[in-house]
Design an enzyme around this catalytic site. Structure first.
Site, PDB file in Angstrom:
ATOM      1  N   HIS A   1     -24.877  -1.495  17.607  1.00 46.02           N
ATOM      2  CA  HIS A   1     -23.686  -1.353  18.178  1.00 46.02           C
ATOM      3  C   HIS A   1     -23.466  -1.225  20.080  1.00 46.02           C
ATOM      4  CE1 HIS A   1     -20.845   1.668  18.275  1.00 46.02           C
ATOM      5  NE2 HIS A   1     -21.337   2.678  18.730  1.00 46.02           N
ATOM      6  N   TRP A   2     -22.778  -1.164  19.465  1.00 43.81           N
ATOM      7  CA  TRP A   2     -22.166  -1.684  21.198  1.00 43.81           C
ATOM      8  C   TRP A   2     -21.147  -0.750  21.806  1.00 43.81           C
ATOM      9  CZ3 TRP A   2     -24.023  -5.261  24.169  1.00 43.81           C
ATOM     10  CH2 TRP A   2     -24.273  -6.435  24.131  1.00 43.81           C
TER      11      TRP A   2
ATOM     12  N   ASP B   1     -17.244   5.510  23.306  1.00 41.00           N
ATOM     13  CA  ASP B   1     -17.886   4.668  22.031  1.00 41.00           C
ATOM     14  C   ASP B   1     -17.131   5.406  21.118  1.00 41.00           C
ATOM     15  OD1 ASP B   1     -19.872   4.950  20.698  1.00 41.00           O
ATOM     16  OD2 ASP B   1     -21.597   5.613  21.231  1.00 41.00           O
TER      17      ASP B   1
ATOM     18  N   CYS C   1     -17.763  -3.079  16.659  1.00 41.67           N
ATOM     19  CA  CYS C   1     -18.101  -1.593  17.696  1.00 41.67           C
ATOM     20  C   CYS C   1     -17.930  -2.797  19.193  1.00 41.67           C
ATOM     21  CB  CYS C   1     -19.388  -1.560  17.199  1.00 41.67           C
ATOM     22  SG  CYS C   1     -21.173  -2.872  17.698  1.00 41.67           S
TER      23      CYS C   1
ATOM     24  N   TRP D   1     -19.850  -8.887  13.283  1.00 45.96           N
ATOM     25  CA  TRP D   1     -20.874  -8.569  15.014  1.00 45.96           C
ATOM     26  C   TRP D   1     -20.516  -9.307  16.781  1.00 45.96           C
ATOM     27  CZ3 TRP D   1     -24.358  -7.622  17.898  1.00 45.96           C
ATOM     28  CH2 TRP D   1     -24.805  -6.334  18.557  1.00 45.96           C
TER      29      TRP D   1
END
Length: 228
Positions: A105-106, A122, A166, A29
């Site tokens: 989450h980004w 998104d 993400c 991540w």
């Protein structure tokens, strides 16, 4: 005792350590420091020809916007001259705390002045929409957007195929959108960004960081894009 997590690169306001660099190997991540570095590199180097039109807000400032009282935002946002910018990019993080290091989450929020729109990209559709809307409410007076005409749009955009990319999608979509907005690229983000381009970008960023770390950063003008 030797530093177990040595500094790899100091670039502007970005300080990257070996542990940050290691995140560019999948499956990891991407953290706020990697996104912040890419945003700073885009603004200072790769797209410096459009620096008067774009503002790329760091993850830490974006998180501050989300949580801080409006009166505290003035000192942070006014020096960015957002009312003069045509495009404002913010990475959105879902951490319910004030710290953007956590979260799961980004996503990407973009203000487009010509359309009076906040566009939300998104890669895990809908996940961060309520958070992005809260950031819009806080940011609206600072970009001097007319509230009566302002729109929030959940954009169709490429979707991640795993649970860890993400942040990379935020970086790759940001780069592509700046090309669309400022370099007249005619290929849309849905056609240009996919799992393979995201995979390649991990390596390109990794190599760029190592190159910058061994070079005088003031003289480097390489692009993150392959082939430049």
């Amino acid at each position: 005792m030797a530093d177990e997590d040595p500094i790899v690169l100091s670039f502007g306001d970005s300080l990257l350590r070996k542990s940050d660099l290691d995140l560019l190997s999948a499956p990891n991540w991407i953290n706020d420091r990697i996104i912040g570095f890419c945003f700073e590199y885009f603004e200072r180097e790769q797209f410096n020809h459009s620096a008067d039109r774009i503002s790329l807000i760091s993850p830490s400032v974006a998180q501050f916007v989300r949580f801080a009282p409006v009166e505290d935002l003035i000192m942070v946002l006014e020096p960015l001259h957002l009312p003069s910018k045509q495009y404002v990019f913010l990475p959105i993080n879902d951490n319910p705390d004030t710290d953007c290091v956590g979260g799961t989450h980004w996503s990407l929020l973009v203000y487009v002045r010509s359309k009076q729109e906040f566009q939300h990209f998104d890669a895990f559709r809908g996940s961060n929409q309520s958070i992005a809307r809260k950031v819009v409410d806080k940011l609206q007076p600072f970009v001097q957007a007319p509230r009566s005409k302002l729109r929030f749009i959940e954009m169709e955009c490429p979707q991640q195929e795993n649970s860890y990319d993400c942040g990379m999608y935020v970086i790759v979509m940001t780069e592509h959108l700046i090309k669309e907005f400022c370099e007249c690229f005619s290929v849309g983000v849905n056609e240009a960004v996919n799992q393979e381009t995201v995979r390649q970008k991990r390596k390109h960023i990794h190599d760029l960081i190592l190159e910058l770390s061994s070079t005088d950063v003031n003289s480097v003008h390489h692009h993150l894009s392959p082939g430049h």
